[in-house]
Scaffold this motif. Structure first.
Motif, PDB file in Angstrom:
ATOM      1  N   LEU B 126      15.565 -13.824 -21.977  1.00 12.52           N
ATOM      2  CA  LEU B 126      14.952 -12.609 -22.505  1.00 12.52           C
ATOM      3  C   LEU B 126      13.446 -12.584 -22.276  1.00 12.52           C
ATOM      4  CD1 LEU B 126      16.742 -12.204 -25.894  1.00 12.52           C
ATOM      5  CD2 LEU B 126      17.181 -11.083 -23.761  1.00 12.52           C
ATOM      6  N   GLY B 127      12.869 -13.773 -22.001  1.00 11.24           N
ATOM      7  CA  GLY B 127      11.423 -13.860 -21.849  1.00 11.24           C
ATOM      8  C   GLY B 127      10.886 -12.876 -20.836  1.00 11.24           C
ATOM      9  N   VAL B 128      11.713 -12.519 -19.853  1.00 12.45           N
ATOM     10  CA  VAL B 128      11.285 -11.619 -18.795  1.00 12.45           C
ATOM     11  C   VAL B 128      10.924 -10.235 -19.335  1.00 12.45           C
ATOM     12  CG1 VAL B 128      13.625 -10.919 -18.272  1.00 12.45           C
ATOM     13  CG2 VAL B 128      11.905 -10.801 -16.515  1.00 12.45           C
ATOM     14  N   TYR B 129      11.493  -9.832 -20.479  1.00 14.78           N
ATOM     15  CA  TYR B 129      11.214  -8.484 -20.980  1.00 14.78           C
ATOM     16  C   TYR B 129       9.762  -8.303 -21.364  1.00 14.78           C
ATOM     17  CZ  TYR B 129      15.930  -7.034 -20.753  1.00 14.78           C
ATOM     18  OH  TYR B 129      17.130  -6.690 -20.272  1.00 14.78           O
ATOM     19  N   GLY B 130       9.187  -9.336 -22.026  1.00 16.85           N
ATOM     20  CA  GLY B 130       7.779  -9.228 -22.386  1.00 16.85           C
ATOM     21  C   GLY B 130       6.940  -8.950 -21.158  1.00 16.85           C
ATOM     22  N   ILE B 131       7.250  -9.658 -20.058  1.00 16.36           N
ATOM     23  CA  ILE B 131       6.439  -9.537 -18.854  1.00 16.36           C
ATOM     24  C   ILE B 131       6.645  -8.190 -18.184  1.00 16.36           C
ATOM     25  CG2 ILE B 131       6.167 -10.489 -16.558  1.00 16.36           C
ATOM     26  CD1 ILE B 131       6.725 -13.205 -17.761  1.00 16.36           C
TER      27      ILE B 131
END
Lengths: 210, 338
Positions: B126-131
């Motif tokens: 999910l970390g990709v969403y912040g980016i």
């Protein structure tokens, strides 16, 4: 029990609300983000049901992979909102028909559950007893009883994948590709040529270049 | 009423205190990771690094924090304000919630859930969403390119990380992180699964956007990538998130391959506090390797990055997965999972 009930209503309310916002939000990127929120809350509902494996898989597959690519595409599109709204009245009957069919089917399925409790006994695979984690329970069913169906769905996915690759693959004959083995195997002898240049004459055509 | 106090109230208070303890420890380790990084890079490049503020420059992270907090938060006029502000919070929150399932020692885990490893995988994916949200909401071409690069990169390397995780799970027979550590009592997994260990480590570098895979930030072509428009605390949250993710990836490497809290060769007991000390030492070692790689290798080109992920790591990890499964079945070592 009361904490579980509170959690259920919280997850369910947010899921429904974000589901509505998916189709009413003006900006398509916001729609996708609300879709992700809806997925998240469904995962929360799965956890409350004790289906933690399904919850995690939902987040990994839908939120972590499918929605990322979806967002990726939607962000790059340049959508004209006014044009998008033009055909609403024309397509409304078709959309409404599909929606009503789905709603009726859902009511039939869950109605049977509510009105005839005996349906529970005719389940093909009832929930296993405690001290079996649901990951193990799912695996036991998928790889034994439903092995053929499981394999068939795998093959269908594989074919879809190959189809997508075939449809989008273009061979560009003039594209320059990097050959790493060739680059690494270059040495002094094959890459450098020392040329004695006479003053006023320069290097001849094709000389000193490899 | 006693049921309410003993059943809900006190457990909730205790859990909140545990969460705060973990969050504070992680935040402080993150602060000193920046100091560690600057010192290690400096020593590798024959410089001194931060040495002015406090003894040996030890107060440098606090000075940086104060500087970032006192700066002005700027929101670009063309930005999508809500998403612009939510993005750093999403990134930072996700990097912290993953720590809920990490076992710091024997039984020292906040939530000992059955599907711990899947939870970690889900959160890290999910970390990709912040980016990507930051890249889009900034309404700037550099930020957008950085966000797109990052999305493609993280999705690509997740695939091989997934196969590595499945290989480890085959050897353990459980998705529970504590059981994964306990299964390594006789042999740490990095020995029999050495290629997978390497694949996991390199994919971890790519997943956390670290050098040599720090293309989303690529200073030389994208200025600073997806967080070019951010300033002050919103920038600090990205920075914090990146470093917490690095520590998390190191903790995952230690748990999956380096035996978690288990001491090498049984030279000390495994219970607290020895186990936790061993765990911290292993995490520090992997973090050092992260920094070592950054000081050593030049940045990959984008097509090389994609080639490595899809054409090298994916077939390799798939082959090792099938091989491991085959060997386990053939020798009858396949653990019968609980």
């Amino acid at each position: 029990m009361i904490v579980q009930a509170i959690c259920f209503y919280l997850f369910a309310a947010v899921a429904v609300a974000s589901g509505v916002l998916v189709i009413t939000a003006r900006n398509p990127v916001h729609s996708v983000l609300f879709l992700i929120l809806a997925f998240f809350n469904s995962a929360g509902l799965f956890v409350l049901l004790g289906a933690e494996f399904l919850a995690m898989i939902l987040v990994i597959v839908y939120v972590g992979a499918v929605a990322v690519l979806f967002l990726f595409v939607v962000m790059m599109l340049d959508i004209d909102f006014a044009k998008l709204r033009e055909g609403v009245v024309r397509y409304l009957p078709i959309g409404a028909t599909v929606g009503i069919i789905l709603a009726v089917e859902l009511i039939l399925v869950f109605g049977a559950w509510a009105f005839a409790p005996a349906v529970n006994q005719s389940l093909a695979a009832p929930m296993p007893q405690a001290h079996v984690t649901n990951t193990a329970a799912l695996g036991d069913l998928l790889y034994t009883k439903y092995a053929y169906a499981f394999q068939a769905s795998g093959v269908i996915l594989l074919i879809a994948m190959i189809g997508a690759i075939v449809l989008t693959l273009r061979h560009k004959p003039d594209a320059r590709r990097q050959n790493i083995a060739e680059q690494v195997s270059r040495n002094r002898a094959s890459a450098i040529e020392l040329v004695k240049v006479k003053t006023g004459e320069g290097v001849g055509e094709g000389q000193g270049v490899r | 009423m006693t049921d309410f106090w003993s059943g809900y109230f006190w457990p909730t208070i205790i859990t909140i205190l545990e969460v705060l303890l973990i969050a504070v420890v992680i935040a402080v380790s993150m602060a000193y990771l920046t100091y560690f990084e600057r010192k290690v890079l400096a020593l590798m490049q024959r410089r001194k690094g931060p040495n002015v503020i406090g003894p040996f420059g030890l107060l440098q992270p606090w000075a940086d924090a104060v500087k970032l907090i006192t700066k002005e938060t700027i929101i670009p006029s063309g930005a999508n304000t809500a998403i612009f502000l939510i993005a750093p919070m999403v990134l930072f929150t996700l990097s912290l919630v993953a720590w809920a399932v990490i076992p710091f020692g024997d039984g020292m885990v906040l939530a000992n859930i059955n599907v711990g490893i899947l939870y970690l995988f889900a959160i890290s994916s999910l970390g990709v969403y912040g980016i990507i949200m930051a890249g889009w909401a900034s309404n700037s071409k550099y930020a957008f390119l950085g966000g797109l690069r990052s999305a493609a990169q993280m999705v690509s390397y997740e695939v091989s990380i997934g196969f590595v995780l499945v290989t480890v799970l085959l050897c353990v027979g459980s998705l529970n992180l504590s059981k994964i550590v306990l299964a390594q009592q006789h042999l740490w997994f990095f020995i029999p699964l050495f290629p997978m260990f390497i694949v996991f480590f390199i994919s971890g570098l790519a997943e956390t956007n670290r050098a040599p895979f720090d293309l989303p930030e690529g200073e030389s072509e994208l200025v600073a990538g997806f967080f070019v428009e951010y300033s002050s605390m919103s920038f600090a949250l990205f920075y914090l998130g990146e470093y917490v993710n690095m520590i998390l990836m190191s903790a995952m490497t230690s748990i999956l391959f380096l035996g978690g809290w288990l001491p090498p060769f049984g030279i000390t007991p495994a219970h607290a506090p020895y186990g936790t000390i061993w765990f911290v030492l292993k995490v520090c070692f992997v973090l050092f390797a992260f920094l070592w790689v950054r000081a050593t290798f030049p940045r990959y080109r984008y097509d090389q990055l994609m080639r490595l992920g899809w054409k090298v790591f994916l077939p390799l990890s798939l082959f090792w997965l099938v091989l491991t499964a085959g060997v386990l079945v053939w020798t009858g070592w396949l653990p019968v999972g609980a």
